[in-house]
Write an enzyme that holds these catalytic residues in place. Structure first.
Site, PDB file in Angstrom:
ATOM      1  N   GLU A 103      17.017 -46.303 -37.305  1.00 42.08           N
ATOM      2  CA  GLU A 103      15.933 -46.244 -36.330  1.00 42.08           C
ATOM      3  C   GLU A 103      14.611 -46.805 -36.862  1.00 42.08           C
ATOM      4  OE1 GLU A 103      15.442 -42.442 -34.487  1.00 42.08           O
ATOM      5  OE2 GLU A 103      17.531 -42.302 -33.865  1.00 42.08           O
TER       6      GLU A 103
ATOM      7  N   GLU B 221      24.431 -41.484 -32.981  1.00 43.68           N
ATOM      8  CA  GLU B 221      23.703 -40.250 -32.701  1.00 43.68           C
ATOM      9  C   GLU B 221      23.646 -40.048 -31.196  1.00 43.68           C
ATOM     10  OE1 GLU B 221      19.876 -39.555 -34.438  1.00 43.68           O
ATOM     11  OE2 GLU B 221      20.439 -40.477 -36.354  1.00 43.68           O
TER      12      GLU B 221
END
Length: 458
Positions: A185, A365
């Site tokens: 991320e 995720e």
């Protein structure tokens, strides 16, 4: 008041969240769970581990809820073997974890710390012995503090230090880890660490933020090249991607949504998969921005070094109004920013395949926090999480049916852990962690997920 998505008394809650939808996934589809080093390992000062920016940030008064730190976290560093046994009991087929850069290189440079590598060697070997495929992430936000002291991700040299670190890890573990992820991320580092300031390193510097984005992308490309030089394992980035929708049918909302999507998604996808940053974002930043001035000849060729897969992390959609402000349209979880909208996962997966071609995808995720409590009978009932996962699994199944080459799904998170600035206030795990005793208690969602994995069916 309970967040709507986790409230079993909500009129929108499904009275039977475990009902089967009759959706069978393709043979060979893999089910797993995910964690990250700083959030679960603990052992912050053991076996040669250096300080990370999250050690510094969490020990700074006022930065985290209740002053919580990852010093102990879920004590996974000492309990890894029993944690792996728990994964095997749940039937996990793949486990996505991260490697702590300061555990491998205390100051972010130089010879690797053998004791740190040995921990990950034991972890990888233990996974393989239990029939669980390792998926390792090289960087999940725990930058060595020594590198932050040298300028952090604003310093171009840190991208090259990351390439060196990646080469050390690949030399030690590359032959036994079939899938590697580079930077977790990068957008969150940019937005939360450099714009909002509520993640480490805790800065609010818009001029630095997108230079950081470029250096993170460069670091990704350098790690890909390091792997290609030493291993035949697969590698790709891990992006949190958020579908963006206009709030109305006006041209102004459409234009604002397109630019918002540029910052949220295309800045990262285009540079890796197309070898160019989106021009609308560069124009918005302006020719004198530190990012635009920081792009050198050859950088985008490095950033776009061919990857084998893209890891997708999905939590929420955005609804964009003229001017770039956003609106909430769906029930939220305990995380105020998270809207529960499973169709957004379908939209994002199909969009990647449509816009970038049939590159293999993995979900690394997806999950939500709920106000989980240990009941008097020793169990944890979390029907809201079961319903959330069921509906998102169904969206993934629909995407596969639409031609998306989705290979695997990793629930966030395997266990309750240190949730960054929220400390231990939010529980995201399939497994409840009783922090005073470090006892692990699989929640209702874990046992339900065990059945999904066994049957490969939702």
């Amino acid at each position: 008041m309970l967040a709507a998505a986790c409230d079993p008394d909500s009129p929108d809650a499904d009275p039977d969240p475990e009902r089967r939808l009759g959706l069978r996934f393709p043979d060979g589809f893999r089910w797993g769970a995910a964690t990250s080093a700083y959030q679960i390992e603990g052992a912050a000062k053991e076996d040669g581990r250096g300080a990370s920016i999250w050690d510094t940030f969490s020990h700074t008064p006022g930065r985290t809820r209740n002053g919580d730190t990852g010093d102990v976290a879920a004590d996974h560093y000492h309990r890894w073997a029993s944690d792996l046994d728990l994964m095997k009991d749940l039937g996990l087929q793949t486990y996505r974890f991260s490697i702590s850069w300061p555990r491998v290189q205390a100051d972010g440079t130089g010879k690797a710390n053998q004791r740190g590598l040995d921990f990950y060697r034991r972890l990888v070997d233990g996974l393989l012995e239990r029939g669980i495929e390792p998926m390792a992430t090289l960087f999940h936000w725990d930058l060595p503090q020594a590198l932050q002291d040298a300028g952090g991700w604003e310093n171009r040299d840190v991208a090259y230090r990351f390439g060196d670190y990646a080469a050390e890890v690949f030399e030690a573990l590359g032959a036994t880890v079939p899938v590697w992820l580079t930077i977790n991320e990068p957008k969150t580092v940019v937005q939360n660490g450099y714009l909002g300031g509520h993640h480490a390193p805790g800065l609010r510097d818009a001029s630095a933020a997108y230079l950081v984005a470029h250096h993170l992308q460069l670091a990704h490309g350098l790690a890909v090249r390091a792997l290609r030089a030493s291993s035949t394992a697969r590698i790709g980035p891990a992006f949190n991607l958020h579908p963006c929708y206009p709030v109305d049918d006006t041209p102004e909302a459409a234009a604002a949504t397109h630019l918002y999507d540029g910052y949220e998604n295309r800045l990262y996808l285009d540079s890796v998969l197309r070898g160019a940053y989106p021009q609308d974002v560069l124009d918005d930043l302006g020719p004198e921005s530190r990012m635009v001035r920081g792009i050198r000849d050859g950088d985008l060729a490095v950033i776009s070094s061919p990857v084998d897969l893209v890891a997708v992390q999905y939590y929420t959609p955005y609804y964009v109004a003229p001017g770039g402000r956003t609106e909430m349209r769906w029930p939220t979880s305990e995380a105020f920013w998270q809207q529960i909208f499973p169709d957004g996962l379908f939209d994002m997966l199909t969009r990647i395949t449509r816009d970038y071609g049939p590159i293999p995808l993995t979900i690394t995720e997806n999950g939500l926090p709920c106000p989980d409590e240990l009941g008097a009978d020793g169990t944890v009932d979390d029907p809201g999480r079961v319903e959330f996962l069921r509906d998102h699994f169904a969206a993934a199944h629909r995407a596969i049916g639409a031609g998306v080459p989705l290979e695997s799904y990793h629930v966030w998170s395997l266990m309750d852990n240190f949730e960054w600035a929220e400390g231990y206030e939010q529980r995201w795990g399939l497994v409840y962690v009783d922090y005073p005793t470090q006892r692990r208690i699989p929640k209702r969602s874990a046992r339900w997920y065990q059945g999904v994995i066994r049957d490969n069916t939702v």
